[in-house]
Design a protein around this motif. Structure first.
Motif, PDB file in Angstrom:
ATOM      1  N   VAL A 150       0.931  -1.099  -0.690  1.00 29.78           N
ATOM      2  CA  VAL A 150      -0.405  -0.291  -0.315  1.00 29.78           C
ATOM      3  C   VAL A 150       0.943   1.321   0.080  1.00 29.78           C
ATOM      4  O   VAL A 150       0.859   2.429  -0.925  1.00 29.78           O
ATOM      5  N   ALA A 151       1.874   1.388   0.791  1.00 29.65           N
ATOM      6  CA  ALA A 151       2.776   2.471   0.580  1.00 29.65           C
ATOM      7  C   ALA A 151       3.535   3.023  -0.223  1.00 29.65           C
ATOM      8  O   ALA A 151       3.682   3.685  -0.597  1.00 29.65           O
ATOM      9  N   ASN A 152       3.538   1.863  -1.139  1.00 34.52           N
ATOM     10  CA  ASN A 152       4.903   1.502  -2.603  1.00 34.52           C
ATOM     11  C   ASN A 152       3.596   2.598  -3.830  1.00 34.52           C
ATOM     12  O   ASN A 152       4.057   2.182  -4.970  1.00 34.52           O
ATOM     13  N   TYR A 153       2.340   2.165  -3.263  1.00 36.14           N
ATOM     14  CA  TYR A 153       1.201   2.340  -4.627  1.00 36.14           C
ATOM     15  C   TYR A 153       1.368   3.144  -5.145  1.00 36.14           C
ATOM     16  O   TYR A 153       1.469   3.211  -6.485  1.00 36.14           O
ATOM     17  N   GLU A 154       1.555   4.251  -4.884  1.00 40.55           N
ATOM     18  CA  GLU A 154       1.887   5.973  -6.177  1.00 40.55           C
ATOM     19  C   GLU A 154       2.754   5.475  -6.860  1.00 40.55           C
ATOM     20  O   GLU A 154       2.518   5.621  -8.306  1.00 40.55           O
ATOM     21  N   LYS A 155       3.997   4.645  -6.127  1.00 44.94           N
ATOM     22  CA  LYS A 155       5.622   4.680  -6.509  1.00 44.94           C
ATOM     23  C   LYS A 155       5.293   4.172  -8.218  1.00 44.94           C
ATOM     24  O   LYS A 155       5.818   4.501  -8.825  1.00 44.94           O
ATOM     25  N   TYR A 156       4.166   2.632  -7.819  1.00 47.53           N
ATOM     26  CA  TYR A 156       4.650   1.592  -8.766  1.00 47.53           C
ATOM     27  C   TYR A 156       3.161   1.515 -10.132  1.00 47.53           C
ATOM     28  O   TYR A 156       2.972   0.923 -10.843  1.00 47.53           O
ATOM     29  N   LYS A 157       2.176   2.697  -9.346  1.00 45.74           N
ATOM     30  CA  LYS A 157       1.232   2.761 -10.329  1.00 45.74           C
ATOM     31  C   LYS A 157       0.804   3.006 -11.476  1.00 45.74           C
ATOM     32  O   LYS A 157       0.177   1.996 -12.644  1.00 45.74           O
ATOM     33  N   ALA A 158       1.691   3.582 -11.814  1.00 46.84           N
ATOM     34  CA  ALA A 158       2.186   3.733 -13.613  1.00 46.84           C
ATOM     35  C   ALA A 158       2.597   2.341 -14.184  1.00 46.84           C
ATOM     36  O   ALA A 158       2.325   2.330 -15.238  1.00 46.84           O
ATOM     37  N   ILE A 159       4.017   2.129 -13.955  1.00 47.20           N
ATOM     38  CA  ILE A 159       4.281   0.809 -14.515  1.00 47.20           C
ATOM     39  C   ILE A 159       3.268  -0.399 -14.302  1.00 47.20           C
ATOM     40  O   ILE A 159       3.901  -0.825 -15.392  1.00 47.20           O
ATOM     41  N   GLY A 160       2.567   0.148 -13.063  1.00 45.11           N
ATOM     42  CA  GLY A 160       1.378  -1.748 -13.417  1.00 45.11           C
ATOM     43  C   GLY A 160       0.472  -1.418 -14.091  1.00 45.11           C
ATOM     44  O   GLY A 160       0.086  -2.700 -14.380  1.00 45.11           O
ATOM     45  N   GLY A 161       0.268  -0.078 -13.575  1.00 50.15           N
ATOM     46  CA  GLY A 161      -1.210   0.157 -14.855  1.00 50.15           C
ATOM     47  C   GLY A 161      -0.746  -0.356 -16.462  1.00 50.15           C
ATOM     48  O   GLY A 161      -1.472  -0.455 -17.212  1.00 50.15           O
ATOM     49  N   LEU A 162       0.448  -0.345 -16.906  1.00 53.58           N
ATOM     50  CA  LEU A 162       1.329   0.021 -18.506  1.00 53.58           C
ATOM     51  C   LEU A 162       1.455  -1.354 -18.948  1.00 53.58           C
ATOM     52  O   LEU A 162       0.935  -2.246 -19.748  1.00 53.58           O
ATOM     53  N   ILE A 163       1.531  -2.353 -17.638  1.00 53.78           N
ATOM     54  CA  ILE A 163       1.918  -3.841 -17.922  1.00 53.78           C
ATOM     55  C   ILE A 163       0.537  -4.076 -17.690  1.00 53.78           C
ATOM     56  O   ILE A 163       0.706  -4.998 -18.778  1.00 53.78           O
ATOM     57  N   LEU A 164      -1.100  -4.370 -17.013  1.00 51.71           N
ATOM     58  CA  LEU A 164      -1.346  -4.411 -17.364  1.00 51.71           C
ATOM     59  C   LEU A 164      -2.649  -4.429 -18.270  1.00 51.71           C
ATOM     60  O   LEU A 164      -2.932  -5.087 -18.970  1.00 51.71           O
ATOM     61  N   ASP A 165      -2.521  -3.095 -18.406  1.00 53.35           N
ATOM     62  CA  ASP A 165      -2.917  -1.880 -20.366  1.00 53.35           C
ATOM     63  C   ASP A 165      -2.406  -2.594 -21.268  1.00 53.35           C
ATOM     64  O   ASP A 165      -3.189  -2.968 -22.304  1.00 53.35           O
ATOM     65  N   SER A 166      -1.268  -3.847 -21.557  1.00 53.98           N
ATOM     66  CA  SER A 166      -0.659  -3.792 -22.141  1.00 53.98           C
ATOM     67  C   SER A 166      -0.921  -5.683 -22.800  1.00 53.98           C
ATOM     68  O   SER A 166      -0.497  -6.355 -23.809  1.00 53.98           O
ATOM     69  N   PHE A 167      -1.506  -6.602 -21.637  1.00 54.79           N
ATOM     70  CA  PHE A 167      -1.685  -7.606 -21.138  1.00 54.79           C
ATOM     71  C   PHE A 167      -3.305  -8.435 -22.243  1.00 54.79           C
ATOM     72  O   PHE A 167      -3.898  -7.495 -22.474  1.00 54.79           O
ATOM     73  N   VAL A 168      -3.174  -8.925 -23.280  1.00 56.25           N
ATOM     74  CA  VAL A 168      -3.661  -9.333 -24.373  1.00 56.25           C
ATOM     75  C   VAL A 168      -3.823 -11.128 -24.024  1.00 56.25           C
ATOM     76  O   VAL A 168      -2.405 -11.730 -24.038  1.00 56.25           O
ATOM     77  N   VAL A 169      -4.808 -11.525 -24.401  1.00 55.89           N
ATOM     78  CA  VAL A 169      -5.563 -12.954 -24.694  1.00 55.89           C
ATOM     79  C   VAL A 169      -5.782 -12.893 -25.809  1.00 55.89           C
ATOM     80  O   VAL A 169      -5.951 -12.628 -26.799  1.00 55.89           O
ATOM     81  N   LEU A 170      -4.260 -13.904 -26.818  1.00 59.48           N
ATOM     82  CA  LEU A 170      -4.331 -14.278 -27.762  1.00 59.48           C
ATOM     83  C   LEU A 170      -5.230 -15.189 -28.360  1.00 59.48           C
ATOM     84  O   LEU A 170      -5.276 -15.550 -29.658  1.00 59.48           O
ATOM     85  N   LYS A 171      -6.129 -16.399 -27.307  1.00 59.74           N
ATOM     86  CA  LYS A 171      -7.096 -17.744 -27.865  1.00 59.74           C
ATOM     87  C   LYS A 171      -8.077 -16.999 -27.411  1.00 59.74           C
ATOM     88  O   LYS A 171      -8.480 -16.495 -27.170  1.00 59.74           O
TER      89      LYS A 171
END
Length: 175
Positions: free
Chosen positions: A154-175
């Motif tokens: 929780v204490a680090n959420y703001e620091k990592y939120k942008a990069i975590g969001g970038l990774i999640l937003d790049s997630f694509v199901v191929l099947k």
């Protein structure tokens, strides 16, 4: 006036996004079922730890850092269970309320992006000595739930939120 704020937000956000990309070289993780990108300093673990397809761990900040922020992907077989995104949402909310220690849901919604409809949940919970904030995206395709989850203290959420969001937003199901 609202449009001015929206335009300012878009320019501000894209500036941050550009800086994030410029600062971090991105790698791709691709399987026959899904793909995503992540920053090159982050390390992958494909040992199927806790039944996951992959963990992508952030580097530890220092010797005292006991929790490594991460994104993981889990594939759940839903065959014969007639579970759609709405049902998955209900089940998840119930599990957090009943099972998660100090569980608190901040967002729980079904959304749509260029990759299709998905379920997004942001919540916090305590796990052992760690107070965690978790964001998950769930896509359901071909009787499988494809769950990409970003976890941070929780204490680090703001620091990592942008990069975590970038990774999640790049997630694509191929099947």
């Amino acid at each position: 006036m609202k449009n001015v704020f929206k335009i300012a937000f878009v320019f501000f956000s894209s500036g941050i996004f550009s800086q994030l990309i410029a600062q971090e070289q991105l790698n791709s993780f691709v399987t026959k079922e899904f793909k995503m990108v992540y920053p090159s300093p982050w390390k992958t673990d494909t040992t199927r730890l806790m039944g996951t397809e992959v963990f992508v761990f952030a580097p530890r900040e220092n010797e005292d850092d006991q929790f490594s922020e991460n994104v993981n992907v889990l594939i759940q077989n839903l065959e014969g269970q007639s579970i759609d995104l709405e049902k998955y949402k209900q089940i998840t909310e119930k599990q957090i309320a009943e099972v998660a220690t100090d569980g608190k849901i901040f967002e729980s919604s079904i959304l749509k992006n260029i990759h299709g409809d998905y379920y997004k949940i942001i919540y916090s919970m305590t796990q052992g000595k760690f107070n965690l904030k978790i964001t998950s995206y769930c896509f359901i395709k071909n009787d499988n739930a494809y769950l990409a989850t970003f976890t941070t203290e929780v204490a680090n959420y703001e620091k990592y939120k942008a990069i975590g969001g970038l990774i999640l937003d790049s997630f694509v199901v191929l099947k």
